[in-house]
Design an enzyme around this catalytic site. Structure first.
Site, mmCIF file in Angstrom:
data_model
loop_
_atom_site.group_PDB
_atom_site.id
_atom_site.type_symbol
_atom_site.label_atom_id
_atom_site.label_comp_id
_atom_site.label_asym_id
_atom_site.label_seq_id
_atom_site.Cartn_x
_atom_site.Cartn_y
_atom_site.Cartn_z
ATOM 1 N N GLU A 99 66.415 72.392 68.847
ATOM 2 C CA GLU A 99 67.122 71.784 67.712
ATOM 3 C C GLU A 99 66.161 71.175 66.686
ATOM 4 O OE1 GLU A 99 70.133 69.166 69.259
ATOM 5 O OE2 GLU A 99 71.266 70.812 70.124
ATOM 6 N N GLU A 157 73.719 75.768 74.097
ATOM 7 C CA GLU A 157 74.394 74.485 74.359
ATOM 8 C C GLU A 157 75.788 74.515 73.756
ATOM 9 O OE1 GLU A 157 72.541 70.776 73.231
ATOM 10 O OE2 GLU A 157 70.578 71.460 73.944
HETATM 11 O O1 IFM Z 1 72.486 65.593 74.439
HETATM 12 C C1 IFM Z 1 72.231 66.401 73.333
HETATM 13 C C2 IFM Z 1 71.074 67.333 73.606
HETATM 14 O O2 IFM Z 1 69.928 66.646 73.952
HETATM 15 C C3 IFM Z 1 70.771 68.179 72.395
HETATM 16 N N1 IFM Z 1 71.949 68.795 71.873
HETATM 17 C C4 IFM Z 1 73.125 67.991 71.693
HETATM 18 C C5 IFM Z 1 73.430 67.225 72.959
HETATM 19 C C6 IFM Z 1 74.700 66.366 72.775
HETATM 20 O O3 IFM Z 1 74.522 65.449 71.750
#
Ligand code: IFM
Length: 439
Positions: free
Chosen positions: A166, A350
């Site tokens: 990210e 994710e």
């Molecule tokens: O917990 C985070 C993760 O570390 C990165 N992506 C989003 C998730 C939820 O906020």
């Protein structure tokens, strides 16, 4: 209800976590990180909580890998902590750190779980933060050196490797909005971090390729940008959000350029010579990871760039206050494929939701999460039906963990963690997924 057989043969189901969020950074000789500094500064993290113990995965990793295997997951997306491997960010290696990841990867393979490694999920060693962290152009080399050290030890056993998780969060969220470590709110710092994080990705990718590491990917997070109205001002504001959030990183990787709107806003703040770095930034990758959670409703405001605010939307929300909007996942899978990546394999790396889950009589009845996942799986199935080369899906997260500035309050796990006793309790969503993956 979803089931494995709804997806193509070989489709990979997995769960995701990240080092600082679960491991317990006070164990095993890990170095101090900028998240420890950020959390210790009043007002940054709820109750000033930090990752010192977290889920104590450092000692519970076998139990946690058993949970992954028993759910029927094919793969586990974990991350390694830079500061665990190199406590000062450079120089002396912490042998216990490398041993830990070595055991963890072997533990996955013994259980038939494919290891997907992320090399940076936000715990920058404090010693490098002291040198400017992501604002310092040397970070590209520092990061590549750390990646080589780690992958020399575990690389041959890794199924797929992601460089930096990210990039928007590492740069913009942390250096412009100041919501994450190092908590800076400065346009120049943000522009530098945005470019250096791209350069670090490319530099590390080249260094790893030279060592024979294959299957390297980039992982970006995407938020659907919805104009608050049809006014030209709101439409332009939403386009600006879309460009600095969603298009900036993808455009750098896959088109070797930044979006024009962002260049005109930030050109004075990018590091000198930034235009010459795109051959490194655009080093080909083998796959793209898509992290997706929600949308934002964007309204234009007077005032300096970027000239907008987010307003509350009408849809049901998760514990984070994030609207549930699975259509956005379909949108980004299509957009990545059509606008940027073509035939490159995509993975949802994710997706998941936070919910105020509690254990009652030994169970957690998180039906909202079952529904959330079912709706997002439907979006994934639709993308596949349209020809998007989506090859896998990783739920965030295996277990409740340290949710950054929100501390331990927001629960994203398929498995409940009692942060006093560290007891793990699989939730109803874990059971539902287990049944689906067996069918
Ligand atoms: O917990 C985070 C993760 O570390 C990165 N992506 C989003 C998730 C939820 O906020």
């Amino acid at each position: 209800m979803y089931k494995r057989s709804d997806f193509p043969d070989g489709f990979t189901f997995g769960a995701s976590t990240a080092a600082y969020q679960i491991e317990g950074h006070s164990f095993g000789g890990a170095g101090r990180t900028h998240w420890d500094d950020f959390a210790e500064t009043p007002g940054n993290v709820i109750r000033a909580e930090n990752g010192a113990v977290a889920c104590d995965h450092y000692h519970h990793w076998q139990e946690d890998l058993d949970l992954i295997r028993d759910a029927g997951f094919d793969a586990y997306r974990f991350s390694a902590s830079w500061a665990r491997v190199l406590p000062e960010g450079r120089g002396t290696v912490n042998p216990e750190g490398l041993d830990f990841y070595d055991r963890l990867v072997d533990g996955m393979l013994e259980r038939g779980i494919k290891p997907m490694a992320t090399l940076y999920h936000w715990e920058l060693p404090s010693a490098l933060a002291d040198l400017g962290g992501w604002r310092n152009p040397d970070i590209a080399k520092w990061f590549a050196d750390y990646c080589e050290i780690l992958m020399d030890r575990i690389g041959e056993r890794i199924w797929k490797t992601a460089t930096i998780n990210e990039l928007w969060c590492v740069s913009f969220l942390s250096h412009f909005l100041g919501h994450h470590a190092p908590g800076v709110r400065d346009i120049r710092a943000a522009a530098r971090a945005m470019h250096h994080v791209m350069l670090a990705h490319g530099t590390a990718t080249q260094a790893l390729r030279a060592k024979g590491v294959n299957q390297i990917g980039a992982v970006c997070n995407f938020t659907y940008s919805q104009p608050a109205s049809r006014s030209p001002e709101d439409i332009e504001a939403a386009a600006t959000f879309d460009d600095y959030y969603n298009n900036f990183f993808m455009s750098g990787f896959f088109k070797k350029e930044y979006p024009e709107r962002i260049v005109s806003a930030l050109a004075d703040h990018f590091p000198s010579g930034w235009q010459d770095d795109f051959d490194v930034i655009g080093t080909p990758v083998d796959w793209l990871g898509v992290n997706y959670y929600t949308r934002e409703i964007i309204k234009a405001t007077d005032g300096p760039w970027p000239g907008h605010t987010s307003i509350e939307g009408p849809l049901p929300k998760t514990q984070m206050g994030w609207e549930i909007y699975p259509e956005g996942l379909l949108h980004f899978l299509r957009r990545c494929h059509v606008d940027y990546t073509g035939d490159l394999p995509l993975y949802v790396t994710e997706n998941g939701m936070a919910n105020p889950d509690i254990v009652v009589d030994g169970t957690v009845d998180d039906v909202v999460r079952i529904d959330y996942l079912a709706r997002h799986f439907d979006a994934a199935k639709q993308a596949i039906a349209e020809g998007v080369p989506l090859n896998g899906y990783f739920v965030w997260s295996l277990m409740d963990n340290f949710e950054w500035a929100f501390g331990y309050e927001k629960r994203f796990g398929l498995v409940h963690v009692d942060f006093e006793t560290l007891q793990r309790t699989p939730k109803a969503s874990y059971m539902a997924l287990k049944a689906a993956l067996a069918s």
